[in-house]
Design a protein around this motif. Structure first.
Motif, PDB file in Angstrom:
ATOM      1  N   ALA A  48       0.697  -0.957   0.254  1.00  0.00           N
ATOM      2  CA  ALA A  48      -0.126   0.271   0.130  1.00  0.00           C
ATOM      3  C   ALA A  48       0.837   0.983  -0.204  1.00  0.00           C
ATOM      4  O   ALA A  48       0.326   2.258  -0.898  1.00  0.00           O
ATOM      5  N   GLY A  49       1.931   0.978   0.757  1.00  0.00           N
ATOM      6  CA  GLY A  49       2.656   2.187   0.360  1.00  0.00           C
ATOM      7  C   GLY A  49       3.478   2.721  -0.483  1.00  0.00           C
ATOM      8  O   GLY A  49       3.609   4.172  -1.134  1.00  0.00           O
ATOM      9  N   VAL A  50       3.570   1.756  -1.554  1.00  0.00           N
ATOM     10  CA  VAL A  50       4.329   1.828  -2.688  1.00  0.00           C
ATOM     11  C   VAL A  50       3.932   2.588  -3.482  1.00  0.00           C
ATOM     12  O   VAL A  50       3.681   3.291  -3.940  1.00  0.00           O
ATOM     13  N   VAL A  51       2.019   1.858  -3.716  1.00  0.00           N
ATOM     14  CA  VAL A  51       0.947   3.039  -4.520  1.00  0.00           C
ATOM     15  C   VAL A  51       1.250   3.824  -4.132  1.00  0.00           C
ATOM     16  O   VAL A  51       1.209   4.262  -5.053  1.00  0.00           O
ATOM     17  N   LEU A  52       0.724   4.408  -2.489  1.00  0.00           N
ATOM     18  CA  LEU A  52       0.873   5.387  -2.296  1.00  0.00           C
ATOM     19  C   LEU A  52       1.701   6.443  -3.161  1.00  0.00           C
ATOM     20  O   LEU A  52       1.894   7.487  -2.957  1.00  0.00           O
ATOM     21  N   ALA A  53       3.106   5.902  -2.570  1.00  0.00           N
ATOM     22  CA  ALA A  53       4.353   6.484  -3.239  1.00  0.00           C
ATOM     23  C   ALA A  53       4.234   6.659  -4.925  1.00  0.00           C
ATOM     24  O   ALA A  53       4.744   7.960  -5.304  1.00  0.00           O
ATOM     25  N   GLY A  54       4.207   5.757  -5.514  1.00  0.00           N
ATOM     26  CA  GLY A  54       3.989   5.698  -6.798  1.00  0.00           C
ATOM     27  C   GLY A  54       2.461   6.783  -7.533  1.00  0.00           C
ATOM     28  O   GLY A  54       3.075   7.663  -8.497  1.00  0.00           O
TER      29      GLY A  54
END
Length: 75
Positions: A48-54
């Motif tokens: 979820a953090g990677v998706v949000l950062a992207g």
């Protein structure tokens, strides 16, 4: 058949030992399941953090492109 006291003690000790083994196996199983659940939860949070950062990076990139193009139009 009537057991003597030595056989009774051995049967009780064996039953206690089996009870301890089963309890240990149950505890190990619960511990393993908890570790798997925690790992899956951590993986979900990281994803979820990677998706949000992207998504934030993409939004910032698009805003930057928009203002760059807009400043070229005005100038």
């Amino acid at each position: 058949m009537v057991r003597n006291s030595r056989d009774t003690i051995l049967v009780r000790v064996g039953a206690d030992f089996a009870r301890v083994l089963f309890a240990g196996a149950r505890f190990a199983g619960v511990l393993f399941a908890a570790a798997l659940f925690a790992g899956a939860l951590l993986a979900g949070v990281v994803l979820a953090g990677v998706v949000l950062a992207g998504a934030l990076f993409a939004a910032g990139f698009l805003v930057g492109v928009f203002f760059t193009v807009a400043s070229m139009e005005v100038g």
